[in-house]
Design an enzyme around this catalytic site. Structure first.
Site, PDB file in Angstrom:
ATOM      1  N   ASP A  73       0.328  -1.227  -0.537  1.00 37.89           N
ATOM      2  CA  ASP A  73      -0.085   0.274  -0.044  1.00 37.89           C
ATOM      3  C   ASP A  73       0.683   1.109  -0.115  1.00 37.89           C
ATOM      4  OD1 ASP A  73       1.022  -1.018   2.480  1.00 37.89           O
ATOM      5  OD2 ASP A  73      -0.476   1.006   3.512  1.00 37.89           O
ATOM      6  N   GLU A 138       0.558  -1.432   6.164  1.00 39.31           N
ATOM      7  CA  GLU A 138       1.497  -0.728   6.586  1.00 39.31           C
ATOM      8  C   GLU A 138       1.249   0.632   7.436  1.00 39.31           C
ATOM      9  OE1 GLU A 138       5.098   1.058   7.763  1.00 39.31           O
ATOM     10  OE2 GLU A 138       4.018   1.151   5.863  1.00 39.31           O
TER      11      GLU A 138
END
Length: 380
Positions: A73, A138
């Site tokens: 991400d 994350e």
């Protein structure tokens, strides 16, 4: 793999919009890439278009397992009008490659995948195993790492390499990150008769006063130093002439190995209990996020190996350093406090999350070489 192919893989990843989600497209891309080289990747899909990805390489004849991890991400783009380069265009200007996630951390993720593929294609294999762990989320809440940690993905790891951007430097210690909420319950009254109420703001003020010196006497960590702590959000009241019956604050701490998350929770709980017992206020503590600190002996074999690989790969002279930021490794060490961890990646940490985020091609190619060397030499 030639540099043109290596470059295309990174560009392809930047083209995929995985802002705060949508990791499934990144995971599927990587799974197809590994399949081209006869490597099986397991896509762990969950939620709406979220996914982790696991790839293992090696026969497992020994119990050595080297973990390499990166997240799929990115943070949000923000106002696109402020960008001079398309955040998903993967535009090149000289040595720079622009795009959201170019530094943090699709360059590191691509380099990890390529290094693993190149080792496999060379005909070499480790006696134990190399495990690539690509995670979801994350940047916001670590749902992917939490999910995998609960499944035991780090349980048998011998060491872990994290691919966050470090400019080729070796990060051997990182603080944890601990977010909490304190809610104070009071009693509402008209502001003309404040004695009839219990002002929840005043209750929080008492906590804020205690918090200012709450961690003054904690032991210093030999690598990370003192526990950093701040109160960052306050919310209370709806009307100026009404005594608020509820107030909330949020704070952030950076735990260390010398004063870890469990001790932080205990210390905060003691402060809340003291105020509840000695005042009319009713305070409640809630833990919002709980990421653990990491500290690996800078004289350890892992750190020495990583430093040599980086020194042989990067044009600059890599250094040993620490950061006060958390990574997915802060989740994976939750039940493995002794796990050796180093953070190593392309370009600078300061370039992450910025408008016109970029990495450099030279650092990216150097990172591939460094990862390949570490993976190979770790097994002697």
């Amino acid at each position: 793999m030639d540099k043109e192919k290596q470059a295309k893989i990174l560009k392809d990843l930047i083209h995929i919009n995985s802002v705060n989600g949508n990791e499934l497209d990144v995971a599927d891309y990587l799974a197809r890439l590994f399949a081209q080289y006869g490597m099986d990747a397991k896509v762990d899909a969950f939620g709406e278009r979220r996914a982790n990805l696991i790839v293992e390489f090696g026969p497992g004849n020994t119990d050595q397992v080297l973990g390499i991890t990166g997240h799929m991400d990115t943070v949000a783009v923000g106002n696109r009008a402020n960008w001079h380069h398309d955040p998903f265009g993967a535009e090149t200007q000289g040595d720079r490659l622009f795009g959201r996630g170019a530094a943090d951390m699709k360059s590191g993720l691509a380099a990890q995948a390529i290094a693993l593929i190149e080792l496999k294609e060379s005909g070499w294999q480790p006696d134990g195993k190399i495990r690539l762990i690509a995670t979801a989320g994350e940047e916001y809440g670590t749902p992917g790492a939490n999910r995998l940690e609960e499944k035991g993905v780090a349980k048998d790891l011998s060491a872990l390499i994290v691919g966050e951007p470090t400019g080729g430097n070796i990060v051997y210690a990182t603080s944890g990150s601990y977010n909490y909420q304190v809610i104070c319950k009071g009693r509402s009254a008209h502001s003309s008769m404040p004695e009839r109420g219990i002002n929840a703001v005043s209750g929080l003020a008492r906590f804020i006063e205690l918090e200012a010196s709450l961690f003054d006497n904690v032991p210093l960590d030999q690598y990370l130093g003192s526990v950093k702590h701040s109160i960052t959000i306050l919310k209370a009241g709806d009307q100026v002439n009404t005594i608020p019956d509820r107030a909330e604050l949020r704070g952030n701490l950076r735990p260390t190995r010398a004063f870890d998350n469990e001790r932080v929770t205990h210390r905060l709980g003691q402060a809340i209990d003291y105020l509840n017992q000695t005042t009319d206020y009713e305070l409640t503590l809630n833990i919002l996020n709980d990421w653990w600190p990491i500290a690996t002996d800078p004289q350890s074999d892992l750190v020495k190996l990583a430093l040599k690989a980086a020194s042989d790969s990067y044009a600059n002279q890599p250094e040993l350093t620490i950061i006060n930021g958390a990574t997915d490794a802060s989740v994976f060490v939750k039940h493995r406090a002794d796990l050796p961890v180093v953070v190593l990646g392309a370009d600078e940490w300061s370039r992450a999350h910025q408008v016109d985020e970029y990495t450099t091609w030279s650092s990216y190619f150097a990172t591939i070489n460094a990862y390949r060397t570490i993976m190979h030499d770790f097994f002697g």
